[in-house]
Motif scaffolding. Structure first.
Motif, PDB file in Angstrom:
ATOM      1  N   PRO A   9      23.111 -27.405  23.248  1.00 36.86           N
ATOM      2  CA  PRO A   9      23.026 -28.789  22.552  1.00 36.86           C
ATOM      3  C   PRO A   9      23.919 -29.835  23.371  1.00 36.86           C
ATOM      4  O   PRO A   9      24.986 -29.642  23.866  1.00 36.86           O
ATOM      5  N   SER A  10      23.192 -31.019  23.417  1.00 36.38           N
ATOM      6  CA  SER A  10      23.994 -31.961  24.230  1.00 36.38           C
ATOM      7  C   SER A  10      25.143 -32.535  23.313  1.00 36.38           C
ATOM      8  O   SER A  10      25.248 -32.076  22.283  1.00 36.38           O
ATOM      9  N   PRO A  11      25.963 -33.359  23.847  1.00 37.06           N
ATOM     10  CA  PRO A  11      27.117 -33.731  23.320  1.00 37.06           C
ATOM     11  C   PRO A  11      26.706 -34.426  21.825  1.00 37.06           C
ATOM     12  O   PRO A  11      27.573 -34.373  20.906  1.00 37.06           O
ATOM     13  N   GLU A  12      25.794 -35.154  21.935  1.00 32.29           N
ATOM     14  CA  GLU A  12      25.320 -36.288  20.813  1.00 32.29           C
ATOM     15  C   GLU A  12      24.761 -34.933  19.668  1.00 32.29           C
ATOM     16  O   GLU A  12      25.158 -35.181  18.328  1.00 32.29           O
ATOM     17  N   GLN A  13      24.128 -33.873  19.945  1.00 32.16           N
ATOM     18  CA  GLN A  13      23.676 -32.982  19.067  1.00 32.16           C
ATOM     19  C   GLN A  13      24.736 -32.136  18.563  1.00 32.16           C
ATOM     20  O   GLN A  13      24.755 -31.961  17.498  1.00 32.16           O
ATOM     21  N   ALA A  14      25.765 -31.795  19.483  1.00 33.39           N
ATOM     22  CA  ALA A  14      26.919 -31.064  18.945  1.00 33.39           C
ATOM     23  C   ALA A  14      27.677 -32.046  17.872  1.00 33.39           C
ATOM     24  O   ALA A  14      28.152 -31.311  17.050  1.00 33.39           O
ATOM     25  N   ALA A  15      27.941 -33.118  18.255  1.00 36.59           N
ATOM     26  CA  ALA A  15      28.627 -33.924  17.241  1.00 36.59           C
ATOM     27  C   ALA A  15      27.837 -34.257  15.803  1.00 36.59           C
ATOM     28  O   ALA A  15      28.563 -34.304  14.891  1.00 36.59           O
ATOM     29  N   LEU A  16      26.536 -34.169  15.903  1.00 37.28           N
ATOM     30  CA  LEU A  16      25.677 -34.462  14.981  1.00 37.28           C
ATOM     31  C   LEU A  16      25.994 -32.969  13.877  1.00 37.28           C
ATOM     32  O   LEU A  16      25.853 -33.231  12.677  1.00 37.28           O
ATOM     33  N   PHE A  17      25.949 -31.864  14.663  1.00 31.88           N
ATOM     34  CA  PHE A  17      25.824 -30.503  14.051  1.00 31.88           C
ATOM     35  C   PHE A  17      27.315 -30.688  13.178  1.00 31.88           C
ATOM     36  O   PHE A  17      27.523 -30.122  12.251  1.00 31.88           O
ATOM     37  N   ALA A  18      28.340 -31.097  13.891  1.00 33.79           N
ATOM     38  CA  ALA A  18      29.587 -31.053  13.379  1.00 33.79           C
ATOM     39  C   ALA A  18      29.806 -31.967  12.080  1.00 33.79           C
ATOM     40  O   ALA A  18      30.525 -31.540  11.214  1.00 33.79           O
ATOM     41  N   ARG A  19      29.088 -32.999  12.362  1.00 37.36           N
ATOM     42  CA  ARG A  19      29.149 -33.823  11.083  1.00 37.36           C
ATOM     43  C   ARG A  19      28.240 -33.392  10.014  1.00 37.36           C
ATOM     44  O   ARG A  19      28.721 -33.395   8.658  1.00 37.36           O
TER      45      ARG A  19
END
Length: 111
Positions: A9-19
């Motif tokens: 996942p891209s960094p934006e997707q990783a941040a979204l998954f974490a959220r």
């Protein structure tokens, strides 16, 4: 057979998954806390509720000689019996659940 490769996942997707994971954790903990509070309230009501007291099948009140019952009444958790004893009025109260004497009030004329 070929294995399907999942791209990282891209960094934006990783941040979204974490959220999303954090929000799911908060929702799960809140739900668990609410269910626990309801179960505690139900348990408290069940174990702290006053059980029904056994009702006396038969109770005999011995009156003095010549006494007569003038009236009876129920006042809250008490049974009130008014007696006429040789011209004097007396009120006796009993606990309605146990039928044990709760009080006695005698009226007498001044000499």
């Amino acid at each position: 057979m070929t294995d399907t490769a999942l791209p990282d996942p891209s960094p934006e997707q990783a941040a979204l998954f974490a959220r999303v994971r954090r929000m799911m954790l908060i929702a799960g903990l809140t739900t668990t806390l609410a269910v626990a509070a309801v179960l505690i309230a139900i348990g408290y009501k069940l174990f702290r509720a006053e059980g029904s007291a056994p009702v006396a099948a038969e109770t005999t009140l011995r009156l003095p000689k010549g006494a007569r019952v003038v009236s009876t009444a129920v006042a809250g958790d008490h049974v009130v019996v008014t007696l006429d004893i040789a011209g004097a009025t007396e009120i006796r109260t009993f606990d309605a659940k146990t039928m044990k004497p709760a009080g006695r009030l005698t009226f007498a004329n001044e000499p």
